[in-house]
Design a protein around this motif. Structure first.
Motif, PDB file in Angstrom:
ATOM      1  N   GLU A 153       0.851  -1.191   0.000  1.00 27.50           N
ATOM      2  CA  GLU A 153       0.000   0.000   0.000  1.00 27.50           C
ATOM      3  C   GLU A 153       0.885   1.239   0.000  1.00 27.50           C
ATOM      4  O   GLU A 153       1.733   1.419   0.877  1.00 27.50           O
ATOM      5  CB  GLU A 153      -0.893   0.003   1.241  1.00 27.50           C
ATOM      6  N   LEU A 154       0.721   2.067  -1.005  1.00 26.09           N
ATOM      7  CA  LEU A 154       1.454   3.319  -1.055  1.00 26.09           C
ATOM      8  C   LEU A 154       0.793   4.341  -0.141  1.00 26.09           C
ATOM      9  O   LEU A 154      -0.436   4.395  -0.055  1.00 26.09           O
ATOM     10  CB  LEU A 154       1.475   3.875  -2.479  1.00 26.09           C
ATOM     11  N   PRO A 155       1.589   5.132   0.549  1.00 31.22           N
ATOM     12  CA  PRO A 155       0.975   6.180   1.364  1.00 31.22           C
ATOM     13  C   PRO A 155       0.292   7.211   0.465  1.00 31.22           C
ATOM     14  O   PRO A 155       0.793   7.548  -0.597  1.00 31.22           O
ATOM     15  CB  PRO A 155       2.158   6.801   2.110  1.00 31.22           C
ATOM     16  N   VAL A 156      -0.850   7.663   0.931  1.00 26.81           N
ATOM     17  CA  VAL A 156      -1.613   8.651   0.170  1.00 26.81           C
ATOM     18  C   VAL A 156      -1.451   9.998   0.848  1.00 26.81           C
ATOM     19  O   VAL A 156      -1.640  10.126   2.052  1.00 26.81           O
ATOM     20  CB  VAL A 156      -3.113   8.264   0.121  1.00 26.81           C
ATOM     21  N   TYR A 157      -1.073  10.962   0.066  1.00 19.16           N
ATOM     22  CA  TYR A 157      -0.989  12.304   0.610  1.00 19.16           C
ATOM     23  C   TYR A 157      -1.453  13.300  -0.443  1.00 19.16           C
ATOM     24  O   TYR A 157      -1.329  13.059  -1.632  1.00 19.16           O
ATOM     25  CB  TYR A 157       0.423  12.629   1.113  1.00 19.16           C
ATOM     26  N   ASP A 158      -1.976  14.364   0.027  1.00 21.08           N
ATOM     27  CA  ASP A 158      -2.476  15.408  -0.861  1.00 21.08           C
ATOM     28  C   ASP A 158      -1.398  16.470  -0.989  1.00 21.08           C
ATOM     29  O   ASP A 158      -1.048  17.137  -0.021  1.00 21.08           O
ATOM     30  CB  ASP A 158      -3.756  16.001  -0.278  1.00 21.08           C
ATOM     31  N   ILE A 165      10.142  15.830  -3.126  1.00 17.81           N
ATOM     32  CA  ILE A 165      11.490  15.378  -3.481  1.00 17.81           C
ATOM     33  C   ILE A 165      12.040  14.458  -2.401  1.00 17.81           C
ATOM     34  O   ILE A 165      12.617  13.404  -2.688  1.00 17.81           O
ATOM     35  CB  ILE A 165      12.416  16.601  -3.701  1.00 17.81           C
ATOM     36  N   ILE A 166      11.846  14.828  -1.147  1.00 20.19           N
ATOM     37  CA  ILE A 166      12.311  13.988  -0.040  1.00 20.19           C
ATOM     38  C   ILE A 166      11.585  12.649  -0.056  1.00 20.19           C
ATOM     39  O   ILE A 166      12.208  11.583   0.086  1.00 20.19           O
ATOM     40  CB  ILE A 166      12.106  14.707   1.312  1.00 20.19           C
ATOM     41  N   PHE A 167      10.282  12.669  -0.236  1.00 14.28           N
ATOM     42  CA  PHE A 167       9.506  11.433  -0.258  1.00 14.28           C
ATOM     43  C   PHE A 167       9.964  10.532  -1.395  1.00 14.28           C
ATOM     44  O   PHE A 167      10.157   9.336  -1.211  1.00 14.28           O
ATOM     45  CB  PHE A 167       8.009  11.758  -0.411  1.00 14.28           C
ATOM     46  N   ASP A 168      10.175  11.099  -2.582  1.00 17.00           N
ATOM     47  CA  ASP A 168      10.628  10.304  -3.724  1.00 17.00           C
ATOM     48  C   ASP A 168      11.996   9.691  -3.477  1.00 17.00           C
ATOM     49  O   ASP A 168      12.239   8.532  -3.838  1.00 17.00           O
ATOM     50  CB  ASP A 168      10.660  11.155  -4.997  1.00 17.00           C
TER      51      ASP A 168
END
Length: 69
Positions: free
Chosen positions: A39-44, A54-57
């Motif tokens: 499950e990928l985290p979902v964020y808006d 960029i940090i998340f990627d």
């Protein structure tokens, strides 16, 4: 040919379910196909500055690199 789809996230619970699935596939003479699911985290992104993306990627990429090894 019979096929059994076994979705897994490689957690401890999924690992415990793998052995019975393997035995069942052997019993019915079926091919067991593993499907890696997660499950990928979902964020808006409207609430996050661009640098958070960029940090998340970069974190996602490093985790993928560790998984490949």
């Amino acid at each position: 040919m019979k096929k059994i789809l076994f979705p897994t996230d490689f957690s401890d619970v999924a690992a415990n379910a793998f052995i019975p699935a393997l035995e069942f596939a052997k019993l019915v003479q079926a091919e067991l196909i593993l499907l890696h699911t997660f499950e990928l985290p979902v964020y808006d992104n409207q609430f996050f500055p661009e640098n958070y993306n960029i940090i998340f990627d970069s974190i996602q990429l490093s985790q993928f690199d560790m998984f490949k090894e």
